[in-house]
Design a protein around this motif. Sequence first.
Motif, PDB file in Angstrom:
ATOM      1  N   SER A  15    -109.639 -40.264 -10.028  1.00 20.06           N
ATOM      2  CA  SER A  15    -107.983 -40.633 -10.016  1.00 20.06           C
ATOM      3  C   SER A  15    -107.846 -41.600 -10.539  1.00 20.06           C
ATOM      4  O   SER A  15    -106.772 -41.953 -10.946  1.00 20.06           O
ATOM      5  CB  SER A  15    -107.239 -40.229  -8.004  1.00 20.06           C
ATOM      6  OG  SER A  15    -107.708 -39.711  -7.499  1.00 20.06           O
ATOM      7  N   HIS A  16    -108.170 -42.406 -10.620  1.00 18.67           N
ATOM      8  CA  HIS A  16    -107.824 -44.148 -11.241  1.00 18.67           C
ATOM      9  C   HIS A  16    -108.113 -44.000 -12.801  1.00 18.67           C
ATOM     10  O   HIS A  16    -107.214 -44.721 -13.203  1.00 18.67           O
ATOM     11  CB  HIS A  16    -108.770 -44.643 -11.073  1.00 18.67           C
ATOM     12  CG  HIS A  16    -108.367 -46.465 -11.189  1.00 18.67           C
ATOM     13  ND1 HIS A  16    -107.696 -47.193 -10.707  1.00 18.67           N
ATOM     14  CD2 HIS A  16    -108.485 -47.242 -12.645  1.00 18.67           C
ATOM     15  CE1 HIS A  16    -107.892 -48.134 -11.468  1.00 18.67           C
ATOM     16  NE2 HIS A  16    -108.413 -48.569 -12.801  1.00 18.67           N
ATOM     17  N   GLU A  17    -108.982 -43.557 -13.484  1.00 11.94           N
ATOM     18  CA  GLU A  17    -109.042 -43.051 -14.673  1.00 11.94           C
ATOM     19  C   GLU A  17    -107.082 -42.525 -15.480  1.00 11.94           C
ATOM     20  O   GLU A  17    -106.600 -42.586 -16.430  1.00 11.94           O
ATOM     21  CB  GLU A  17    -109.769 -41.864 -15.198  1.00 11.94           C
ATOM     22  CG  GLU A  17    -111.333 -42.778 -15.370  1.00 11.94           C
ATOM     23  CD  GLU A  17    -111.354 -44.358 -15.593  1.00 11.94           C
ATOM     24  OE1 GLU A  17    -110.071 -44.578 -16.635  1.00 11.94           O
ATOM     25  OE2 GLU A  17    -112.260 -45.320 -15.762  1.00 11.94           O
ATOM     26  N   PHE A  18    -107.389 -41.302 -14.086  1.00 12.80           N
ATOM     27  CA  PHE A  18    -106.071 -40.787 -14.250  1.00 12.80           C
ATOM     28  C   PHE A  18    -104.905 -41.080 -14.569  1.00 12.80           C
ATOM     29  O   PHE A  18    -103.808 -41.562 -15.322  1.00 12.80           O
ATOM     30  CB  PHE A  18    -105.708 -39.127 -14.368  1.00 12.80           C
ATOM     31  CG  PHE A  18    -106.708 -37.906 -14.284  1.00 12.80           C
ATOM     32  CD1 PHE A  18    -107.211 -37.780 -15.222  1.00 12.80           C
ATOM     33  CD2 PHE A  18    -107.285 -36.959 -13.046  1.00 12.80           C
ATOM     34  CE1 PHE A  18    -107.299 -37.000 -16.325  1.00 12.80           C
ATOM     35  CE2 PHE A  18    -108.295 -35.921 -13.463  1.00 12.80           C
ATOM     36  CZ  PHE A  18    -108.019 -35.961 -15.324  1.00 12.80           C
ATOM     37  N   SER A  19    -104.842 -42.431 -13.459  1.00 20.66           N
ATOM     38  CA  SER A  19    -103.947 -43.116 -13.176  1.00 20.66           C
ATOM     39  C   SER A  19    -103.452 -44.172 -14.452  1.00 20.66           C
ATOM     40  O   SER A  19    -102.082 -44.423 -14.694  1.00 20.66           O
ATOM     41  CB  SER A  19    -103.825 -43.686 -12.116  1.00 20.66           C
ATOM     42  OG  SER A  19    -104.116 -42.860 -10.471  1.00 20.66           O
ATOM     43  N   ALA A  20    -104.852 -44.985 -15.158  1.00 18.55           N
ATOM     44  CA  ALA A  20    -105.070 -45.072 -16.178  1.00 18.55           C
ATOM     45  C   ALA A  20    -103.971 -44.884 -16.953  1.00 18.55           C
ATOM     46  O   ALA A  20    -102.978 -45.461 -18.140  1.00 18.55           O
ATOM     47  CB  ALA A  20    -106.363 -45.720 -16.057  1.00 18.55           C
ATOM     48  N   GLU A  45    -104.217 -45.623 -27.662  1.00 12.60           N
ATOM     49  CA  GLU A  45    -105.798 -45.836 -27.883  1.00 12.60           C
ATOM     50  C   GLU A  45    -106.703 -46.052 -26.878  1.00 12.60           C
ATOM     51  O   GLU A  45    -107.112 -45.978 -26.168  1.00 12.60           O
ATOM     52  CB  GLU A  45    -106.310 -46.671 -28.826  1.00 12.60           C
ATOM     53  CG  GLU A  45    -105.894 -46.365 -30.350  1.00 12.60           C
ATOM     54  CD  GLU A  45    -106.050 -47.309 -30.967  1.00 12.60           C
ATOM     55  OE1 GLU A  45    -106.538 -49.031 -31.047  1.00 12.60           O
ATOM     56  OE2 GLU A  45    -105.226 -46.917 -32.665  1.00 12.60           O
ATOM     57  N   GLU A  46    -105.685 -46.509 -25.736  1.00 12.21           N
ATOM     58  CA  GLU A  46    -106.364 -47.455 -24.425  1.00 12.21           C
ATOM     59  C   GLU A  46    -106.334 -46.159 -23.477  1.00 12.21           C
ATOM     60  O   GLU A  46    -107.050 -45.669 -23.232  1.00 12.21           O
ATOM     61  CB  GLU A  46    -105.405 -48.404 -23.542  1.00 12.21           C
ATOM     62  CG  GLU A  46    -106.488 -49.922 -24.282  1.00 12.21           C
ATOM     63  CD  GLU A  46    -107.406 -49.895 -24.798  1.00 12.21           C
ATOM     64  OE1 GLU A  46    -108.318 -49.999 -23.076  1.00 12.21           O
ATOM     65  OE2 GLU A  46    -108.286 -50.369 -25.525  1.00 12.21           O
ATOM     66  N   ALA A  47    -104.912 -45.272 -23.897  1.00 12.30           N
ATOM     67  CA  ALA A  47    -104.645 -44.141 -23.105  1.00 12.30           C
ATOM     68  C   ALA A  47    -106.028 -43.209 -23.256  1.00 12.30           C
ATOM     69  O   ALA A  47    -106.860 -42.609 -22.835  1.00 12.30           O
ATOM     70  CB  ALA A  47    -104.109 -43.384 -22.533  1.00 12.30           C
ATOM     71  N   LEU A 127    -114.734 -53.644 -17.944  1.00 14.54           N
ATOM     72  CA  LEU A 127    -114.869 -55.476 -18.082  1.00 14.54           C
ATOM     73  C   LEU A 127    -114.976 -55.729 -19.337  1.00 14.54           C
ATOM     74  O   LEU A 127    -113.940 -56.839 -19.523  1.00 14.54           O
ATOM     75  CB  LEU A 127    -116.324 -55.721 -17.409  1.00 14.54           C
ATOM     76  CG  LEU A 127    -116.377 -55.853 -16.191  1.00 14.54           C
ATOM     77  CD1 LEU A 127    -118.007 -56.174 -15.709  1.00 14.54           C
ATOM     78  CD2 LEU A 127    -115.117 -56.983 -15.295  1.00 14.54           C
ATOM     79  N   GLU A 128    -115.238 -55.141 -19.882  1.00 15.40           N
ATOM     80  CA  GLU A 128    -114.699 -54.956 -21.527  1.00 15.40           C
ATOM     81  C   GLU A 128    -113.514 -55.273 -21.758  1.00 15.40           C
ATOM     82  O   GLU A 128    -112.396 -56.711 -22.371  1.00 15.40           O
ATOM     83  CB  GLU A 128    -115.812 -54.583 -22.612  1.00 15.40           C
ATOM     84  CG  GLU A 128    -115.310 -54.664 -23.674  1.00 15.40           C
ATOM     85  CD  GLU A 128    -115.084 -56.382 -24.482  1.00 15.40           C
ATOM     86  OE1 GLU A 128    -115.018 -56.685 -25.833  1.00 15.40           O
ATOM     87  OE2 GLU A 128    -115.970 -57.303 -23.947  1.00 15.40           O
ATOM     88  N   HIS A 129    -112.725 -54.129 -20.903  1.00 20.21           N
ATOM     89  CA  HIS A 129    -111.242 -54.365 -21.502  1.00 20.21           C
ATOM     90  C   HIS A 129    -110.598 -55.413 -21.163  1.00 20.21           C
ATOM     91  O   HIS A 129    -109.245 -55.671 -21.493  1.00 20.21           O
ATOM     92  CB  HIS A 129    -110.203 -53.195 -20.986  1.00 20.21           C
ATOM     93  CG  HIS A 129    -111.231 -51.806 -21.746  1.00 20.21           C
ATOM     94  ND1 HIS A 129    -111.631 -50.240 -20.988  1.00 20.21           N
ATOM     95  CD2 HIS A 129    -111.527 -51.496 -22.570  1.00 20.21           C
ATOM     96  CE1 HIS A 129    -111.615 -49.736 -21.895  1.00 20.21           C
ATOM     97  NE2 HIS A 129    -111.743 -49.924 -22.365  1.00 20.21           N
ATOM     98  N   THR A 130    -110.850 -55.880 -19.738  1.00 17.91           N
ATOM     99  CA  THR A 130    -110.366 -56.917 -18.833  1.00 17.91           C
ATOM    100  C   THR A 130    -110.560 -58.071 -19.731  1.00 17.91           C
ATOM    101  O   THR A 130    -109.484 -59.177 -19.720  1.00 17.91           O
ATOM    102  CB  THR A 130    -111.155 -57.011 -17.351  1.00 17.91           C
ATOM    103  OG1 THR A 130    -111.237 -55.647 -16.982  1.00 17.91           O
ATOM    104  CG2 THR A 130    -110.503 -58.041 -17.108  1.00 17.91           C
ATOM    105  N   ARG A 131    -111.581 -58.130 -20.342  1.00 18.33           N
ATOM    106  CA  ARG A 131    -111.957 -59.285 -21.017  1.00 18.33           C
ATOM    107  C   ARG A 131    -110.258 -59.594 -22.372  1.00 18.33           C
ATOM    108  O   ARG A 131    -109.599 -60.575 -22.328  1.00 18.33           O
ATOM    109  CB  ARG A 131    -113.181 -59.511 -21.065  1.00 18.33           C
ATOM    110  CG  ARG A 131    -114.478 -59.826 -20.390  1.00 18.33           C
ATOM    111  CD  ARG A 131    -115.656 -60.629 -20.816  1.00 18.33           C
ATOM    112  NE  ARG A 131    -115.930 -59.244 -21.840  1.00 18.33           N
ATOM    113  CZ  ARG A 131    -116.643 -58.730 -20.655  1.00 18.33           C
ATOM    114  NH1 ARG A 131    -116.992 -58.899 -19.282  1.00 18.33           N
ATOM    115  NH2 ARG A 131    -117.320 -57.372 -21.281  1.00 18.33           N
TER     116      ARG A 131
END
Length: 147
Positions: A15-20, A45-47, A127-131
């Motif tokens: 659910s979280h990934e689809f929300s992202a 690209e992130e999607a 975490l890499e995306h967060t950084r």
Amino acid sequence: MANPRVLGYLGRALSHEFSAVQQYLTHAGLAELWGLAEVAQYFEEEARGEQVHAARLTRRMLELGAMPNASQLTPTRAGPTLTDLLESDRAMEVRAAEIYREAAHYCALIGDTVDRELFTKLMEEELEHTRELESWIARLRQPASTR
């Protein structure tokens, strides 16, 4: 028989990934409207990356004999500036990492190495995306004279 709690984590993560995906596509659309073509491409690209995560989670659920269903999307967050978009994306990535950290910890407790490895890998990617987002936000907040 699949562990019901592991299935619950898989469902929450899906659910979280689809929300992202929804949020990144929305941000891509906003960036395009703002004339920020390169930023729009980044969000697209992130999607796609989040769709890959969703596919991995779906595949794992199917391997465990579960059918993915009942995904609930969280509302998309946005704002009037690029920094606002990036802040909401950073918060979303942090939430994903927390889900994966909790799930990996539980899997370690019950000796489920396959799912622990999946959740750990996904957590590291989030975490890499967060950084990356934190770095971008920091650059945008610097005074123009120091960029």
